[in-house]
Scaffold this motif. Structure first.
Motif, mmCIF file in Angstrom:
data_model
loop_
_atom_site.group_PDB
_atom_site.id
_atom_site.type_symbol
_atom_site.label_atom_id
_atom_site.label_comp_id
_atom_site.label_asym_id
_atom_site.label_seq_id
_atom_site.Cartn_x
_atom_site.Cartn_y
_atom_site.Cartn_z
ATOM 1 N N ILE A 223 0.736 -1.059 -0.025
ATOM 2 C CA ILE A 223 -0.053 -0.018 -0.046
ATOM 3 C C ILE A 223 0.964 1.321 0.221
ATOM 4 C CG2 ILE A 223 -1.829 1.296 1.301
ATOM 5 C CD1 ILE A 223 -2.976 -1.552 1.889
ATOM 6 N N PRO A 224 1.819 1.212 0.710
ATOM 7 C CA PRO A 224 2.647 2.854 0.902
ATOM 8 C C PRO A 224 3.175 2.947 -0.431
ATOM 9 C CG PRO A 224 3.111 1.420 2.728
ATOM 10 C CD PRO A 224 2.301 0.483 1.988
ATOM 11 N N SER A 225 3.976 1.984 -1.150
ATOM 12 C CA SER A 225 4.158 2.247 -2.536
ATOM 13 C C SER A 225 3.039 2.602 -3.678
ATOM 14 C CB SER A 225 4.780 0.925 -3.123
ATOM 15 O OG SER A 225 6.094 0.680 -2.111
ATOM 16 N N LEU A 226 2.145 1.981 -3.552
ATOM 17 C CA LEU A 226 1.152 2.303 -4.511
ATOM 18 C C LEU A 226 0.369 3.352 -4.221
ATOM 19 C CD1 LEU A 226 -1.104 -1.206 -4.358
ATOM 20 C CD2 LEU A 226 1.219 -0.590 -5.918
ATOM 21 N N VAL A 227 0.433 3.858 -3.169
ATOM 22 C CA VAL A 227 -0.178 5.284 -2.715
ATOM 23 C C VAL A 227 0.665 6.392 -3.145
ATOM 24 C CG1 VAL A 227 -0.485 6.956 -0.809
ATOM 25 C CG2 VAL A 227 -1.720 4.749 -0.822
ATOM 26 N N VAL A 228 2.043 6.118 -2.968
ATOM 27 C CA VAL A 228 3.279 7.265 -3.721
ATOM 28 C C VAL A 228 3.163 7.238 -5.121
ATOM 29 C CG1 VAL A 228 5.662 7.542 -3.954
ATOM 30 C CG2 VAL A 228 4.723 6.859 -1.589
ATOM 31 N N MET A 229 2.979 6.253 -5.584
ATOM 32 C CA MET A 229 3.081 6.019 -7.217
ATOM 33 C C MET A 229 1.736 6.792 -7.644
ATOM 34 S SD MET A 229 2.543 2.629 -9.526
ATOM 35 C CE MET A 229 3.677 1.744 -8.767
ATOM 36 N N THR A 230 0.488 6.619 -7.126
ATOM 37 C CA THR A 230 -0.588 7.038 -7.746
ATOM 38 C C THR A 230 -0.636 8.697 -7.297
ATOM 39 O OG1 THR A 230 -1.820 5.087 -6.877
ATOM 40 C CG2 THR A 230 -3.189 7.190 -7.400
ATOM 41 N N ARG A 231 -0.170 9.115 -6.196
ATOM 42 C CA ARG A 231 0.099 10.440 -5.893
ATOM 43 C C ARG A 231 0.884 11.099 -6.920
ATOM 44 N NH1 ARG A 231 2.526 10.829 -0.706
ATOM 45 N NH2 ARG A 231 0.560 9.849 0.142
ATOM 46 N N GLU A 232 2.049 10.540 -7.194
ATOM 47 C CA GLU A 232 3.170 11.178 -8.213
ATOM 48 C C GLU A 232 2.382 11.395 -9.549
ATOM 49 O OE1 GLU A 232 7.371 9.869 -10.066
ATOM 50 O OE2 GLU A 232 6.758 9.081 -8.164
ATOM 51 N N ILE B 231 -5.756 2.762 -12.475
ATOM 52 C CA ILE B 231 -4.591 1.836 -12.991
ATOM 53 C C ILE B 231 -3.365 2.646 -13.202
ATOM 54 C CG2 ILE B 231 -5.548 2.481 -15.261
ATOM 55 C CD1 ILE B 231 -4.149 -0.353 -16.396
ATOM 56 N N GLN B 232 -2.251 2.228 -12.514
ATOM 57 C CA GLN B 232 -1.315 3.271 -12.150
ATOM 58 C C GLN B 232 0.028 2.483 -12.764
ATOM 59 O OE1 GLN B 232 -1.489 6.454 -11.592
ATOM 60 N NE2 GLN B 232 -3.650 6.069 -11.485
ATOM 61 N N LEU B 233 1.038 3.223 -13.483
ATOM 62 C CA LEU B 233 2.284 2.638 -13.670
ATOM 63 C C LEU B 233 3.394 3.665 -13.195
ATOM 64 C CD1 LEU B 233 3.599 0.061 -15.334
ATOM 65 C CD2 LEU B 233 3.173 1.406 -17.322
ATOM 66 N N ASP C 80 -5.391 11.086 -0.441
ATOM 67 C CA ASP C 80 -5.239 9.490 -0.385
ATOM 68 C C ASP C 80 -6.482 8.711 -0.107
ATOM 69 O OD1 ASP C 80 -2.447 9.998 -1.293
ATOM 70 O OD2 ASP C 80 -1.669 9.824 0.772
ATOM 71 N N GLU C 81 -7.315 9.385 0.662
ATOM 72 C CA GLU C 81 -8.234 8.699 1.346
ATOM 73 C C GLU C 81 -9.126 7.653 0.415
ATOM 74 O OE1 GLU C 81 -7.520 11.703 2.276
ATOM 75 O OE2 GLU C 81 -7.058 11.347 4.324
ATOM 76 N N PRO C 82 -9.611 8.267 -0.886
ATOM 77 C CA PRO C 82 -10.523 7.395 -1.873
ATOM 78 C C PRO C 82 -9.606 5.976 -2.152
ATOM 79 C CG PRO C 82 -10.664 9.453 -2.560
ATOM 80 C CD PRO C 82 -9.689 9.627 -1.375
ATOM 81 N N LEU C 83 -8.432 6.327 -2.122
ATOM 82 C CA LEU C 83 -7.445 5.269 -2.921
ATOM 83 C C LEU C 83 -7.356 4.164 -1.602
ATOM 84 C CD1 LEU C 83 -5.676 4.167 -5.131
ATOM 85 C CD2 LEU C 83 -3.971 5.343 -4.007
ATOM 86 N N LEU C 84 -7.051 4.845 -0.563
ATOM 87 C CA LEU C 84 -7.085 3.544 0.515
ATOM 88 C C LEU C 84 -8.557 2.917 0.824
ATOM 89 C CD1 LEU C 84 -4.912 5.979 2.986
ATOM 90 C CD2 LEU C 84 -4.150 3.827 1.799
ATOM 91 N N GLU C 85 -9.594 3.604 0.635
ATOM 92 C CA GLU C 85 -10.899 2.856 0.683
ATOM 93 C C GLU C 85 -11.013 1.918 -0.459
ATOM 94 O OE1 GLU C 85 -13.966 6.068 0.360
ATOM 95 O OE2 GLU C 85 -13.314 7.105 2.231
ATOM 96 N N TRP C 86 -10.482 2.075 -1.488
ATOM 97 C CA TRP C 86 -10.484 1.003 -2.347
ATOM 98 C C TRP C 86 -9.638 -0.128 -2.174
ATOM 99 C CZ3 TRP C 86 -9.218 5.047 -6.916
ATOM 100 C CH2 TRP C 86 -10.315 5.648 -7.124
#
Length: 155
Positions: free
Chosen positions: A12-21, A78-80, A37-43
């Motif tokens: 989760i921490p890596s995915l949050v950073v990637m999405t935020r970036e 979807i993030q890369l 970050d809240e909506p992402l964490l909810e998903w």
């Protein structure tokens, strides 16, 4: 070596950073607000949302979150990683999502893309997604299961 696997809590921490970036500037341009970050964490916590992580040689390089909504498979996110974009990894994730459409028996895939995200709109267009409607600053894009079946049969 590429590997697609279900999310685990430690991701989760890596995915949050990637999405935020990837999304902070798009959210700011689209709605004039700061990314949260809240909506992402909810998903990630939602049992109805399936999140798959893409790894290359053990490093997380991307992910997608999908959910069946009504009769469509909806891509929640979807993030890369930016350094991996344009190298075919996004197509790899989209092929996996489209395979899920056929497996789950939904009518197709839907996702929303912000109008200012021209790079993403162009990417989905090359994959055969079409604009269905506009919702505020977002376009709803769709690809039918019939189109996916046809493409899969011709490969």
């Amino acid at each position: 070596m590429l590997r697609l696997r279900p999310i685990v809590r430690a991701d989760i921490p890596s995915l949050v950073v990637m999405t935020r970036e990837n999304m902070s500037s798009i959210v700011r341009r689209s709605w004039g607000i700061e990314w949260t970050d809240e909506p992402l964490l909810e998903w990630f916590a939602d049992k109805d949302v399936e999140t798959m992580v893409l790894e290359e040689d053990g490093d997380i390089i991307g992910y997608f979150s999908i959910e069946v909504l009504d009769s469509y498979l909806f891509i929640m996110s979807i993030q890369l990683r930016p350094d991996k974009q344009g190298k075919g990894y996004g197509r790899t994730m989209m092929r996996e999502i489209e395979a899920s459409v056929l497996e789950k028996g939904t009518e197709g895939v839907e996702l929303c893309v912000q109008e200012c995200n021209e790079k993403a709109l162009a990417f989905y267009s090359t994959l055969g997604y079409r604009k269905v409607c506009r919702r505020g600053n977002n376009f709803l894009l769709r690809k039918s299961a019939e189109q996916i079946r046809s493409e899969t049969a011709s490969q």
